[in-house]
Scaffold this active site. Structure first.
Site, PDB file in Angstrom:
ATOM      1  CG  HIS A  60      -1.990  -0.987   1.214  1.00 23.96           C
ATOM      2  ND1 HIS A  60      -3.134  -0.828   1.948  1.00 23.96           N
ATOM      3  CD2 HIS A  60      -2.127  -2.168   0.553  1.00 23.96           C
ATOM      4  CE1 HIS A  60      -3.931  -1.862   1.750  1.00 23.96           C
ATOM      5  NE2 HIS A  60      -3.336  -2.692   0.908  1.00 23.96           N
ATOM      6  CD  GLU A  62      -2.086   4.226   3.230  1.00 22.96           C
ATOM      7  OE1 GLU A  62      -3.262   4.497   3.506  1.00 22.96           O
ATOM      8  OE2 GLU A  62      -1.776   3.385   2.346  1.00 22.96           O
ATOM      9  CB  CYS A  90      -6.752  -0.382   5.022  1.00 20.23           C
ATOM     10  SG  CYS A  90      -5.040  -0.976   5.008  1.00 20.23           S
ATOM     11  CB  CYS A  93      -2.279   1.677   6.124  1.00 18.78           C
ATOM     12  SG  CYS A  93      -1.773   0.863   4.582  1.00 18.78           S
TER      13      CYS A  93
END
Length: 162
Positions: A60, A62, A90, A93
């Site tokens: 992801h 992040e 999410c 993260c």
């Protein structure tokens, strides 16, 4: 709507850069999410989704930005850093943000299906954890949401053509 948060010109500039990173992800066929980590006015990490490219569920935006920032400052603790991300983090993260001790998260669009900073969960406010972080939402929300909507609209159109 930004939940009544006040954003600075610098905040808007950094989120604009995160949007550029989201578009980079879209160009790669990835869900367009971009993230930028800033410490003391200096960008220390950049990231964009690479799950499809790397065939990994943890790639992801992040995570990529946190990894790069930790390498750049030679530390896993990123206290004082602000994370700008185009989509609400999410659960995974939000956990990484917590683990990295990031001080503030500013995100654009809410994620009603997976968001962990206000939508489904509020990890940042959980008093059981030994670190909490400030969350501000809604910065360039329309622009952030538009990039995502356009991506998924195009994806649906492409799958119908197949």
């Amino acid at each position: 709507m930004n939940g009544g948060h006040i954003f600075s010109e610098d905040d808007a500039m950094y989120m604009g850069e995160a949007l550029g990173l989201a578009k980079k992800a879209a160009d790669l066929g990835e869900v367009p999410v971009g993230a930028l980590l800033v410490l003391e006015g200096r960008v220390i990490g950049r990231g964009w989704n690479l799950r499809e490219t790397r065939r990994s569920p943890i790639e992801h935006a992040e995570i990529m930005a946190i990894r790069q920032a930790s390498e750049n400052v030679n530390a896993w603790r990123l206290a004082g850093a602000k994370l700008y991300v185009t989509l609400e983090p999410c659960l995974m993260c939000a956990g990484a943000i917590y683990q990295a001790r990031i001080s503030e998260v500013i995100f654009g669009a809410f994620d009603p299906k997976a968001g962990a900073c206000g939508s489904l969960y509020s990890v940042h406010e959980d008093a059981r954890l030994n670190h909490r972080f400030l969350v501000k939402n809604g910065l360039l929300a329309e622009e952030c949401g538009s990039v995502l909507k356009a991506f998924f609209r195009q994806r649906r159109k492409s799958s119908k053509a197949d």
